[in-house]
Structures are given as C-alpha cells and as structure tokens.
Write an enzyme that holds these catalytic residues in place. Structure first.
Site, short mmCIF file in Angstrom:
data_model
loop_
_atom_site.label_atom_id
_atom_site.label_comp_id
_atom_site.label_asym_id
_atom_site.label_seq_id
_atom_site.Cartn_x
_atom_site.Cartn_y
_atom_site.Cartn_z
N ASN A 1 0.80 -1.23 0.00
CA ASN A 1 0.00 0.00 0.00
C ASN A 1 0.84 1.29 0.00
O ASN A 1 0.34 2.33 -0.39
CB ASN A 1 -0.94 -0.02 1.22
CG ASN A 1 -1.58 1.31 1.46
OD1 ASN A 1 -2.50 1.72 0.73
ND2 ASN A 1 -1.08 2.05 2.44
N TYR B 1 3.25 9.56 -11.33
CA TYR B 1 2.32 8.85 -10.43
C TYR B 1 1.35 7.94 -11.21
O TYR B 1 1.30 6.73 -10.95
CB TYR B 1 1.58 9.87 -9.55
CG TYR B 1 0.62 9.23 -8.59
CD1 TYR B 1 1.07 8.47 -7.51
CD2 TYR B 1 -0.76 9.36 -8.75
CE1 TYR B 1 0.19 7.86 -6.63
CE2 TYR B 1 -1.66 8.77 -7.88
CZ TYR B 1 -1.18 8.02 -6.82
OH TYR B 1 -2.06 7.42 -5.95
N LYS C 1 1.09 3.69 -11.34
CA LYS C 1 -0.10 2.90 -11.01
C LYS C 1 -0.53 2.02 -12.19
O LYS C 1 -1.06 0.92 -11.99
CB LYS C 1 -1.24 3.82 -10.54
CG LYS C 1 -0.92 4.57 -9.24
CD LYS C 1 -0.57 3.64 -8.08
CE LYS C 1 -0.45 4.37 -6.76
NZ LYS C 1 -0.09 3.49 -5.62
#
Ligand code: NAD
Length: 245
Positions: free
Chosen positions: A88, A153, A157
């Site tokens: 996470n 970013y 992902k």
C-alpha cells in the site's frame, strides 16, 4: 474473516494503510505494520493497544530485497505464517512535465513500483513454501485514466496494474492470488487538509456525491484478502464511487 492469518501492510502507519491494518485486526488477523521510519511505525502500533498481542512493526527499506526478506522472515517467525501482503505504501506529486526531474520520477517509481516488485517477490517465496497466500496492491483511479500533471504517479499505477495481472497468472499455480484496489479520491490527511469548498467541488463530480473514506478502501482489501474472493485473481477493483465514468 481472517482469524489465524498473518498480514503485512506497507505504508500502514496512516491513511488508507492504517485503515487496512485496523480492519484486518478487527477481523482476527495478526498484522505487521511496515513503514519507512521506526518512530512512525511504533507510534502506529501504540495506537492499537487492544491488539497488542497481534500487531508488530517493521521498517525495512522496501526497495532493498535483503532487508525486506529479513523483515518478512521476522514476521513469519513471530506469527507462524505470512498469508497476506498489502502493498500500500505510495507517494505522488503533481509536478508538470516541463519541471519534472529524473530524480523525482525515479523516486516515485522506486516506491510505487520497485517496492511492490521487491515485497511481492519476498512474500511469494514464503507463501509458495507454505502452500499459498494473497497479494494485494494499492493502485489508483488515475492508473486507468491518467492525470493532467505529475505523470510519474499515474505511470506507476498503470505499472502496478500490469504487475498485478502478470503475477496473478504466474503465481496461480502456487495458490497465490494477486489483485489490486484502485481508490478514487480518499479522505486521508492530504484530502482532509483541503478547504471544504474544494472537497465539496470534488464530491459534486463523483456520482456517489462524496469522496471515499479510508475504510471504504479497507473493506475492499478485506474482501480480497478473505476466502470470499477465493476465485478472484488478476483484478484491479475500482473503489471510487463511479468517479470518471
Ligand atoms: P498517506 O501519505 O496518508 O500514506 C502513505 C503511507 O506510505 C504512509 O504510511 C507512509 O509512511 C508510507 N510511506 C511513504 N513513503 C514510504 C517509504 N519510502 N517506505 C515505506 N513507507 C512509506 O497516503 P494514502 O493516501 O493513505 O495512500 C496510500 C496508498 O493509496 C498509496 O499507494 C496511494 O498512491 C494510494 N491512493 C491514495 C488515494 C487518496 O486519495 N488518498 C487515491 C488513490 C490511491
């Protein structure tokens, strides 16, 4: 739902990670909170006195395979198994492409992608030997749609989603399920610090009319860690109130 299972939650000291830690503990799991610094990890552990016997802290450099392997082995030694890995920990930025430095790009990719690879490998080695397990990673809504700044970013992902699909296919034979959760805007410290007016504006653009709470994400993590999702692997589960659809 998780009694007798042991989980490691990276970035478990606050925000979404801490909600996952609490939800897993509430559902009977043993949990190791992995954070970047001993001080913040110990502070998070101290916030859970009622679970003292089932919670511990670790703080390896998540991109260092040896440090991660040693820390994960210490969790297995303390609780007897390693059944769930929650990848996470993650960082983001909104820097424009014109100002983006290679250093910033590499920093984001290191924690958001390399650490997911390193931790998944270390966990899978243990899980394979014990007959199975579950790996879940935090992706993001922007891992489907991109975003108009901070390109590292969303790129990271998209990579998390790719690693998830690939590892699901590779590790199925070892009874290891691999999935991801893609949150929309979620009320962690960063969002809570925004002016209410801005949060209201963001919420108005989400069909469900609100931003996500960390527990909304943690509940998806619970489903994917539990036997309720026994035939679910290779999936990125969106938890975003239908944002961007
Ligand atoms: P946060 O900043 O509140 O928490 C991040 C966690 O990662 C903290 O526990 C921090 O200690 C840890 N961390 C940071 N750098 C680390 C390092 N080098 N090594 C180990 N741990 C480190 O963020 P959050 O909003 O709770 O984000 C958690 C995850 O959710 C991230 O992967 C993030 O990309 C993702 N996410 C968040 C949102 C949102 O709106 N909050 C939306 C989509 C995805």
């Amino acid at each position: 739902m998780l009694t007798g299972k042991t989980a490691i939650v990276t970035g478990g000291t606050r925000g979404i990670g801490f909600a996952i830690v609490r939800t897993y503990l509430e559902n009977g799991a043993n949990v190791a909170i992995a954070g970047s610094r001993q001080e913040t990890v110990e502070k998070a552990v101290a916030q859970l006195p009622e679970y003292r016997d089932r919670v511990m802290g670790i703080w390896p450099d998540l991109c260092d395979p040896e440090a991660v392997a040693a820390a994960f082995a210490s969790v297995k030694e303390r609780f007897g198994s390693l059944d769930i890995l929650a990848n996470n920990a993650g960082i983001s930025s909104r820097t424009s492409l014109y100002d983006y430095t290679l250093e910033e790009f590499n920093k984001i990719m290191s924690l958001n992608v390399t650490a997911v690879f390193v931790c998944s490998q270390a966990a899978a080695r243990i899980m394979k030997d014990q007959g199975g397990g579950v790996i879940i990673s935090t992706s993001s809504m922007v891992g489907e749609y991109g975003q108009p700044s901070g390109c590292g970013y969303p790129t990271s992902k998209f990579a998390v989603n790719g690693l998830t699909k690939s590892l699901a296919r590779e590790l199925a034979k070892d009874h290891i399920r691999v999935n991801a959760v893609a949150p929309g805007v979620t009320k962690t410290d960063m969002v809570a610090a925004l002016p209410q007016e801005l949060v209201d504006r963001i919420s108005a653009g989400i069909p469900m009319g609100r931003v996500g709470e960390p527990v909304d994400i943690a509940n998806a993590y619970l489903f994917l860690a539990s036997d309720l999702s026994s035939y679910v692997t290779g999936v990125t589960l969106r938890v975003d109130g239908a944002a961007m659809t």
